[in-house]
Design an enzyme around this catalytic site. Structure first.
Site, PDB file in Angstrom:
ATOM      1  N   ARG A 187       8.565  -2.830  -4.717  1.00  0.00           N
ATOM      2  CA  ARG A 187       8.773  -2.948  -3.262  1.00  0.00           C
ATOM      3  C   ARG A 187      10.249  -3.235  -2.945  1.00  0.00           C
ATOM      4  O   ARG A 187      10.797  -2.722  -1.985  1.00  0.00           O
ATOM      5  CB  ARG A 187       7.913  -4.090  -2.676  1.00  0.00           C
ATOM      6  CG  ARG A 187       6.441  -3.802  -2.606  1.00  0.00           C
ATOM      7  CD  ARG A 187       6.078  -2.735  -1.608  1.00  0.00           C
ATOM      8  NE  ARG A 187       6.273  -3.120  -0.227  1.00  0.00           N
ATOM      9  CZ  ARG A 187       5.710  -2.501   0.813  1.00  0.00           C
ATOM     10  NH1 ARG A 187       4.911  -1.451   0.621  1.00  0.00           N
ATOM     11  NH2 ARG A 187       5.952  -2.886   2.033  1.00  0.00           N
TER      12      ARG A 187
ATOM     13  N   LYS B 181       6.015  10.818  -0.957  1.00  0.00           N
ATOM     14  CA  LYS B 181       5.335  11.453   0.175  1.00  0.00           C
ATOM     15  C   LYS B 181       5.840  12.886   0.366  1.00  0.00           C
ATOM     16  O   LYS B 181       6.863  13.277  -0.218  1.00  0.00           O
ATOM     17  CB  LYS B 181       5.593  10.619   1.438  1.00  0.00           C
ATOM     18  CG  LYS B 181       4.996   9.197   1.385  1.00  0.00           C
ATOM     19  CD  LYS B 181       5.277   8.466   2.689  1.00  0.00           C
ATOM     20  CE  LYS B 181       4.708   7.059   2.691  1.00  0.00           C
ATOM     21  NZ  LYS B 181       4.983   6.355   3.976  1.00  0.00           N
TER      22      LYS B 181
ATOM     23  N   THR C 252      10.281  -0.682   5.485  1.00  0.00           N
ATOM     24  CA  THR C 252       9.504   0.453   6.010  1.00  0.00           C
ATOM     25  C   THR C 252      10.327   1.425   6.862  1.00  0.00           C
ATOM     26  O   THR C 252      10.166   2.633   6.747  1.00  0.00           O
ATOM     27  CB  THR C 252       8.334  -0.095   6.870  1.00  0.00           C
ATOM     28  OG1 THR C 252       7.619  -1.055   6.091  1.00  0.00           O
ATOM     29  CG2 THR C 252       7.409   0.997   7.318  1.00  0.00           C
TER      30      THR C 252
ATOM     31  N   ARG D 213      14.596   3.900   0.284  1.00  0.00           N
ATOM     32  CA  ARG D 213      14.529   4.281   1.707  1.00  0.00           C
ATOM     33  C   ARG D 213      15.909   4.175   2.365  1.00  0.00           C
ATOM     34  O   ARG D 213      16.272   5.004   3.191  1.00  0.00           O
ATOM     35  CB  ARG D 213      13.492   3.415   2.430  1.00  0.00           C
ATOM     36  CG  ARG D 213      12.053   3.808   2.063  1.00  0.00           C
ATOM     37  CD  ARG D 213      11.055   2.757   2.521  1.00  0.00           C
ATOM     38  NE  ARG D 213       9.670   3.214   2.397  1.00  0.00           N
ATOM     39  CZ  ARG D 213       8.623   2.414   2.577  1.00  0.00           C
ATOM     40  NH1 ARG D 213       8.800   1.140   2.873  1.00  0.00           N
ATOM     41  NH2 ARG D 213       7.402   2.896   2.444  1.00  0.00           N
TER      42      ARG D 213
ATOM     43  N   HIS E 133       5.720   5.690  -0.836  1.00  0.00           N
ATOM     44  CA  HIS E 133       4.781   4.588  -0.609  1.00  0.00           C
ATOM     45  C   HIS E 133       4.756   3.734  -1.857  1.00  0.00           C
ATOM     46  O   HIS E 133       4.833   4.252  -2.968  1.00  0.00           O
ATOM     47  CB  HIS E 133       3.365   5.136  -0.345  1.00  0.00           C
ATOM     48  CG  HIS E 133       2.313   4.074  -0.534  1.00  0.00           C
ATOM     49  ND1 HIS E 133       1.971   3.177   0.462  1.00  0.00           N
ATOM     50  CD2 HIS E 133       1.580   3.714  -1.628  1.00  0.00           C
ATOM     51  CE1 HIS E 133       1.058   2.340  -0.010  1.00  0.00           C
ATOM     52  NE2 HIS E 133       0.804   2.642  -1.277  1.00  0.00           N
TER      53      HIS E 133
ATOM     54  N   ASN F  19       9.675   8.011   5.413  1.00  0.00           N
ATOM     55  CA  ASN F  19      10.358   7.046   4.538  1.00  0.00           C
ATOM     56  C   ASN F  19      10.162   7.348   3.061  1.00  0.00           C
ATOM     57  O   ASN F  19      10.265   6.453   2.227  1.00  0.00           O
ATOM     58  CB  ASN F  19       9.955   5.615   4.916  1.00  0.00           C
ATOM     59  CG  ASN F  19       8.450   5.410   4.886  1.00  0.00           C
ATOM     60  OD1 ASN F  19       7.717   6.222   4.328  1.00  0.00           O
ATOM     61  ND2 ASN F  19       7.991   4.326   5.471  1.00  0.00           N
TER      62      ASN F  19
HETATM   63  N1  UDP Z   1       4.887   3.278   9.909  1.00  0.00           N
HETATM   64  C1  UDP Z   1       5.654   3.749  10.968  1.00  0.00           C
HETATM   65  N2  UDP Z   1       6.181   2.861  11.864  1.00  0.00           N
HETATM   66  C2  UDP Z   1       5.993   1.524  11.734  1.00  0.00           C
HETATM   67  C3  UDP Z   1       5.220   1.036  10.664  1.00  0.00           C
HETATM   68  C4  UDP Z   1       4.686   1.945   9.770  1.00  0.00           C
HETATM   69  O1  UDP Z   1       5.858   4.961  11.104  1.00  0.00           O
HETATM   70  O2  UDP Z   1       6.510   0.757  12.550  1.00  0.00           O
HETATM   71  C5  UDP Z   1       4.344   4.238   8.919  1.00  0.00           C
HETATM   72  C6  UDP Z   1       5.332   4.426   7.759  1.00  0.00           C
HETATM   73  O3  UDP Z   1       5.301   5.769   7.314  1.00  0.00           O
HETATM   74  C7  UDP Z   1       4.783   3.470   6.707  1.00  0.00           C
HETATM   75  C8  UDP Z   1       3.272   3.591   6.932  1.00  0.00           C
HETATM   76  O4  UDP Z   1       3.141   3.711   8.345  1.00  0.00           O
HETATM   77  O5  UDP Z   1       5.195   3.812   5.400  1.00  0.00           O
HETATM   78  C9  UDP Z   1       2.448   2.413   6.436  1.00  0.00           C
HETATM   79  O6  UDP Z   1       2.921   1.228   7.048  1.00  0.00           O
HETATM   80  P1  UDP Z   1       3.122  -0.132   6.233  1.00  0.00           P
HETATM   81  O7  UDP Z   1       3.263  -1.226   7.228  1.00  0.00           O
HETATM   82  O8  UDP Z   1       2.071  -0.291   5.178  1.00  0.00           O
HETATM   83  O9  UDP Z   1       4.574   0.087   5.551  1.00  0.00           O
HETATM   84  P2  UDP Z   1       5.006   0.282   4.021  1.00  0.00           P
HETATM   85  O10 UDP Z   1       4.088  -0.545   3.184  1.00  0.00           O
HETATM   86  O11 UDP Z   1       4.912   1.752   3.719  1.00  0.00           O
HETATM   87  O12 UDP Z   1       6.423  -0.192   3.957  1.00  0.00           O
HETATM   88 MG    MG Z   2       2.012  -0.677   3.163  1.00  0.00          MG
END
Ligand code: UDP
Ligand code: MG
Length: 192
Positions: free
Chosen positions: A119, A9, A125, A136, A159, A156
Site C-alpha cells: 500500500r 487495472k 487513492t 500512483r 489496486h 489510478n
Molecule cells: N475511487 C474514486 N474516487 C474516490 C475514491 C475511490 O474514483 O474518491 C475509486 C478508485 O478507482 C479507487 C476505488 O474507487 O481505487 C476503490 O476505492 P478505495 O477507497 O478502496 O481506494 P483504494 O483502496 O483503491 O486506494
Molecule cells: Mg481499497
C-alpha cells in the site's frame, strides 16, 4: 510472511506499464507467488467491489467529500447527494464497469508486512494527491473531481488489498489454491 493481492487495472495494462509495476515490487523484495492476465466479467468484479460492503462505499464517499472540500467544489453538483454511502455507491458502480472493461493483471505478492508495504508503494487513492515515488504518484495526475465529473472512477493504475481481511478475501476470489506457488528466491537470504 504476509500475502496481498495486486491488480494492474485496465488503464495500467493499456498504457503498457505492467512490467514497470511488477519490477518495483520485485526490486523491493516482494515475491510473486501467483500471477495471471485475465479479462473478468462483472460478476467477479462485483464480488471484488461488493455493494453490500457499506464500509467500502462509505470509505470511497468520504475520500471524495474530503477532496471536494479541499478543492472548494460542491459534491452535490456531481452526485446530487452529500451522503458518503450514496456517493460511494455511485463511484463503486463505475468501479465495477471499469474493472471489467479490459484485461487486468492479477498477482499475489508475499513478503514481510506485505499488505502495508505494498500500500505504501502504491500511494494514495487519488493520483494527484499521491506522493511522488509511489506508483500512483509517479504514473498519474488524475483526480477524483475530474474523474467523477466524467462519470468514471479515478484512473489510478493499480489496486492493492487494504487490510488482512481484504487480502484473504481477494486471494480466494482471484486465485485457486493450485495457482499459488511456494519457492525460494535467490536473494532471500541476503535481504532478510
Ligand atoms: N475511487 C474514486 N474516487 C474516490 C475514491 C475511490 O474514483 O474518491 C475509486 C478508485 O478507482 C479507487 C476505488 O474507487 O481505487 C476503490 O476505492 P478505495 O477507497 O478502496 O481506494 P483504494 O483502496 O483503491 O486506494
Ligand atoms: Mg481499497
Amino acid at each position: 510472511m504476509e500475502k496481498t493481492v495486486v491488480l494492474v487495472k485496465p488503464d495500467g495494462v493499456k498504457r503498457g506499464i505492467i512490467g514497470e509495476i511488477i519490477t518495483r515490487f520485485e526490486r523491493a523484495g516482494l515475491k510473486i507467488v501467483a500471477l495471471k492476465f485475465v479479462w473478468v466479467k462483472e460478476d467477479i468484479v462485483s464480488r471484488h467491489y461488493p455493494e453490500a460492503r457499506i464500509e467500502l462505499l462509505r470509505g470511497i464517499g468520504e475520500k471524495t467529500l474530503n477532496a471536494y472540500k479541499d478543492f472548494g467544489k460542491d459534491p452535490g453538483e456531481s452526485f446530487g447527494s452529500l451522503d458518503p454511502v450514496e456517493i460511494g455507491r455511485m463511484i463503486n458502480k463505475w468501479n465495477i464497469e471499469y474493472l471489467s472493461s479490459g484485461p487486468v493483471v492479477a498477482m499475489l505478492l508475499e513478503g514481510n508486512q506485505a499488505i502495508t508495504n505494498v500500500r505504501r508503494m502504491v500511494g494514495f487513492t487519488h493520483p494527484n494527491l499521491a506522493q511522488p515515488g509511489t506508483i500512483r504518484g509517479d504514473y498519474s495526475i488524475d483526480s477524483t473531481m475530474l474523474a467523477n465529473e466524467r462519470r468514471r472512477p479515478a484512473r489510478n493504475i493499480i489496486h492493492a488489498s487494504g487490510n488482512s481481511e481484504e487480502a484473504k478475501y481477494e486471494e480466494e476470489l482471484w486465485f485457486h489454491k493450485n495457482d499459488v506457488h511456494s519457492y525460494k528466491r535467490a536473494d532471500e537470504d541476503v535481504m532478510f
